[in-house]
Design a protein around this motif. Sequence first.
Motif, PDB file in Angstrom:
ATOM      1  N   ILE A  60       0.850  -1.201   0.000  1.00  0.00           N
ATOM      2  CA  ILE A  60       0.000   0.000   0.000  1.00  0.00           C
ATOM      3  C   ILE A  60       0.876   1.237   0.000  1.00  0.00           C
ATOM      4  N   LEU A  61       0.483   2.207  -0.816  1.00  0.00           N
ATOM      5  CA  LEU A  61       1.190   3.487  -0.867  1.00  0.00           C
ATOM      6  C   LEU A  61       0.229   4.559  -0.362  1.00  0.00           C
ATOM      7  N   TYR A  62       0.652   5.309   0.637  1.00  0.00           N
ATOM      8  CA  TYR A  62      -0.135   6.451   1.126  1.00  0.00           C
ATOM      9  C   TYR A  62       0.843   7.610   1.020  1.00  0.00           C
ATOM     10  N   MET A  63       0.884   8.198  -0.151  1.00  0.00           N
ATOM     11  CA  MET A  63       1.995   9.106  -0.454  1.00  0.00           C
ATOM     12  C   MET A  63       1.538  10.344  -1.217  1.00  0.00           C
ATOM     13  N   PRO A  64       2.294  11.413  -1.098  1.00  0.00           N
ATOM     14  CA  PRO A  64       1.952  12.627  -1.844  1.00  0.00           C
ATOM     15  C   PRO A  64       2.501  12.593  -3.272  1.00  0.00           C
ATOM     16  N   MET A  65       2.377  13.703  -3.959  1.00  0.00           N
ATOM     17  CA  MET A  65       2.761  13.780  -5.372  1.00  0.00           C
ATOM     18  C   MET A  65       4.257  14.070  -5.508  1.00  0.00           C
ATOM     19  N   ILE A  66       5.053  13.054  -5.190  1.00  0.00           N
ATOM     20  CA  ILE A  66       6.507  13.192  -5.281  1.00  0.00           C
ATOM     21  C   ILE A  66       7.053  12.062  -6.155  1.00  0.00           C
ATOM     22  N   PRO A  67       8.246  12.230  -6.726  1.00  0.00           N
ATOM     23  CA  PRO A  67       8.766  11.194  -7.627  1.00  0.00           C
ATOM     24  C   PRO A  67       8.861   9.821  -6.973  1.00  0.00           C
ATOM     25  N   GLU A  68       9.150   9.785  -5.661  1.00  0.00           N
ATOM     26  CA  GLU A  68       9.287   8.484  -4.981  1.00  0.00           C
ATOM     27  C   GLU A  68       8.007   7.654  -5.113  1.00  0.00           C
ATOM     28  N   THR A  69       6.868   8.317  -5.200  1.00  0.00           N
ATOM     29  CA  THR A  69       5.604   7.593  -5.361  1.00  0.00           C
ATOM     30  C   THR A  69       5.595   6.853  -6.706  1.00  0.00           C
ATOM     31  N   VAL A  70       6.070   7.540  -7.731  1.00  0.00           N
ATOM     32  CA  VAL A  70       6.121   6.917  -9.061  1.00  0.00           C
ATOM     33  C   VAL A  70       7.169   5.796  -9.063  1.00  0.00           C
ATOM     34  N   PHE A  71       8.333   6.050  -8.437  1.00  0.00           N
ATOM     35  CA  PHE A  71       9.359   4.988  -8.366  1.00  0.00           C
ATOM     36  C   PHE A  71       8.737   3.739  -7.730  1.00  0.00           C
ATOM     37  N   ALA A  72       7.981   3.970  -6.657  1.00  0.00           N
ATOM     38  CA  ALA A  72       7.444   2.836  -5.896  1.00  0.00           C
ATOM     39  C   ALA A  72       6.382   2.073  -6.690  1.00  0.00           C
ATOM     40  N   MET A  73       5.522   2.799  -7.411  1.00  0.00           N
ATOM     41  CA  MET A  73       4.503   2.109  -8.216  1.00  0.00           C
ATOM     42  C   MET A  73       5.189   1.242  -9.275  1.00  0.00           C
ATOM     43  N   LEU A  74       6.157   1.841  -9.955  1.00  0.00           N
ATOM     44  CA  LEU A  74       6.861   1.096 -11.007  1.00  0.00           C
ATOM     45  C   LEU A  74       7.683  -0.048 -10.420  1.00  0.00           C
ATOM     46  N   ALA A  75       8.221   0.173  -9.213  1.00  0.00           N
ATOM     47  CA  ALA A  75       9.017  -0.887  -8.564  1.00  0.00           C
ATOM     48  C   ALA A  75       8.139  -2.089  -8.251  1.00  0.00           C
ATOM     49  N   CYS A  76       6.922  -1.830  -7.778  1.00  0.00           N
ATOM     50  CA  CYS A  76       5.987  -2.934  -7.523  1.00  0.00           C
ATOM     51  C   CYS A  76       5.730  -3.685  -8.825  1.00  0.00           C
ATOM     52  N   ALA A  77       5.450  -2.907  -9.880  1.00  0.00           N
ATOM     53  CA  ALA A  77       5.170  -3.533 -11.178  1.00  0.00           C
ATOM     54  C   ALA A  77       6.363  -4.384 -11.623  1.00  0.00           C
ATOM     55  N   ARG A  78       7.558  -3.890 -11.356  1.00  0.00           N
ATOM     56  CA  ARG A  78       8.773  -4.608 -11.761  1.00  0.00           C
ATOM     57  C   ARG A  78       8.860  -5.974 -11.076  1.00  0.00           C
ATOM     58  N   LEU A  79       8.466  -6.000  -9.805  1.00  0.00           N
ATOM     59  CA  LEU A  79       8.562  -7.229  -9.012  1.00  0.00           C
ATOM     60  C   LEU A  79       7.349  -8.148  -9.210  1.00  0.00           C
ATOM     61  N   GLY A  80       6.375  -7.678  -9.963  1.00  0.00           N
ATOM     62  CA  GLY A  80       5.139  -8.458 -10.092  1.00  0.00           C
ATOM     63  C   GLY A  80       4.280  -8.335  -8.847  1.00  0.00           C
ATOM     64  N   ALA A  81       4.636  -7.389  -7.957  1.00  0.00           N
ATOM     65  CA  ALA A  81       3.820  -7.137  -6.764  1.00  0.00           C
ATOM     66  C   ALA A  81       2.641  -6.241  -7.156  1.00  0.00           C
ATOM     67  N   ILE A  82       1.652  -6.164  -6.285  1.00  0.00           N
ATOM     68  CA  ILE A  82       0.411  -5.441  -6.613  1.00  0.00           C
ATOM     69  C   ILE A  82       0.342  -4.197  -5.740  1.00  0.00           C
ATOM     70  N   HIS A  83       0.372  -3.020  -6.341  1.00  0.00           N
ATOM     71  CA  HIS A  83       0.286  -1.827  -5.495  1.00  0.00           C
ATOM     72  C   HIS A  83      -1.155  -1.385  -5.315  1.00  0.00           C
ATOM     73  N   SER A  84      -1.377  -0.718  -4.197  1.00  0.00           N
ATOM     74  CA  SER A  84      -2.672  -0.104  -3.974  1.00  0.00           C
ATOM     75  C   SER A  84      -2.407   1.278  -3.385  1.00  0.00           C
TER      76      SER A  84
END
Length: 627
Positions: free
Chosen positions: A111-135
Amino acid sequence: MSEAYNRAWQASIADPQTFWGDAAKAIDWTTPPSATFNDAEGWFPGGTLNTCANCLDRHVAAGRRDAVALIHDSPVTDTVRRITYTELLHETGRTAAMLAALGVGKGDRVILYMPMIPETVFAMLACARLGAIHSVVFGGFAPLELAKRIDDATPKVLLTASCGIEGARTIAYKPMVDEALTLAHHQVERVVVFQRDRLHADLAGSRDIDWDHLRAATAADPAPAPVPVASADPLYILYTSGTTGTPKGVVRENGGHAVALAWSMRNIYGIDAGDVFWAASDVGWVVGHSYIVYAPLLVGATTVLFEGKPVGTPDPGTFWRVIARHGVKTFFTAPTAIRAIRKEDPDATFLTEIGTGQCQAVFLAGERADPDTIGWLEDKSGLPVIDHWWQTELGWPAIASCFALGDLRRKRGSAGFPVPGYAFAILDEGGQPVPAGHSGAVAIKAPLAPGAFRTLWNNHAGYAKNFATFDGYYETGDAGFIDDEGFVHIMGRTDDIINVAGHRLSTGQIEQIVASVDGVAECAVIGGDDAVKGMVPIAFVVARAGFDADDTLERRVIAAVRAELGAVAALKTAYIAAGLPKTRSGKILRNLLRKIVNGEEWTTPPTIDDPAVPAALQTLVHRHEVA
Ligand code: COA
Ligand code: AMP
């Protein structure tokens, strides 16, 4: 009519297998799909892919290393950061290594509870990279809402930041996460906190980890390779308001999502590699998922991540400044943002002075675009302003003018024409099509196009309900009509969902909160018209015996909704009434309440239980307005 649009739409309906099979060639598959669609397995069965690799690795491999992938434009911190495809791949790899070190792997939820910062995008893409499911959970939701999502998604890890910046205010996120984790039954293994300069969060116990410390500790770990996942494997879960207090977890599948978004980018918005696209939304909403993060990167374009508001950060010129500064080619926002700008700058002084640079079109969605707002923006900007319609469930537009297919037909008040892949029908209560120009339930022929949901997380029965009312159709929950030229007009919802500043809320859910406040005997919540937000929730409350003279009741009702649902609910008015208008069988006449608060003409329904109630409410509302 544009021939290109017409050909594409006809082809998509006559032979969806060939149409979407061709569109799937825009995606790099680890294993190519064995078919385009079948009912049991959905879109692109047999195919495996990695969405992150499609967003990043392949563009770097194709030589777009130094092209800018992401621009973080943050007037609230006075920073502009440009991140190239190489850098975005590197940062995503580092974040994936952090998550992998915490044991996150394929199928795990984060789960991501994050503001509009680049780290949020890194984290979404990182989940996708690992085949993990972000919410991703929108920051404007209160801890209880976050807790509901934690319990439903059962994440291994929660990612957050020390704070969000909302205009001039700093909102501490970590205490809200702590409270949510106290309220939730499910416990996450780790909470990773990105510390922002503006406000540092206290970390406690072994559960909390500092983002930068974890990054440093995993610096030597190799960046995880993209994990191939099946086309139907979930990329993310995004919770949205249903008609109950329980949010619905829309599940987005990797394959159909990648294919549909890449197609939409090129054929609706006219964006390809090298172009700059900006969706002024929040990553907490579906628009942010699709058009801030995934779609622009899938086609190798540059996307803008804007941390600010349309007004007040610092002025109503901020949108035009971002568009001009970064050479935005296509811009996407919600009508409410334009209304907010217009309210502060009615003559468009900022727009005239700053201009719109290389911008070619403005797209609006999220709520009904009123003709007056579209007219104002077209007049002041000289750009085509294109209303288009979609839902979290669909993930991408289903009604639009396909600008990039040369279709610029527009009619103010209409959201446009069916997008290729979608066939619409307007149905009466018996499921029969109504004649052109007549209103009914807006339905879409099943099966839905790629990218649209195929289940709800932990709730397949809830998903199936959407297809149960009308045989062979998906029930959108919207009402509308198709005129004799084929324009689709969306007029409102058929259920209790309202749109507040482009945010989707359930009045039923708000009612549940209000009903639980001490001293409330009964209540009704409806959507009142609002000049900027389109709609705002308004509560009518009948006090329990003994609470008639309690002058704290209104304040407590408002505070409860803010505390339990979140600031985003924007409930500011609660009328304490002597009675609610009801039929003799006890059904609350919400439509009558709506007319009374919106200043519309109303008549006393013959079925009403107590004919004196509406006039008393009218006086109450009037007295409040005068005050
Ligand atoms: N984190 C924490 N709090 C948040 C938040 C976030 N990410 N986003 C909003 N909030 C809070 C706001 O601070 C505000 O709190 P307040 O009642 O204490 O002032 C409340 O939630 C309501 O926020 P918002 O709906 O943004 O209203 P606003 O009055 O602050 O601004 C607009 C009004 C029209 C400028 C703003 O709603 C807007 O920009 N809307 C565009 C909507 C949009 O992009 N929708 C996406 C669909 S396409
Ligand atoms: P969401 O799932 O938050 O995107 O909200 C979807 C709902 O917003 C739709 O079902 C509509 O009720 C409303 N909506 C979105 N776009 C439009 C539009 N262009 N015109 C009218 N209503 C819209």
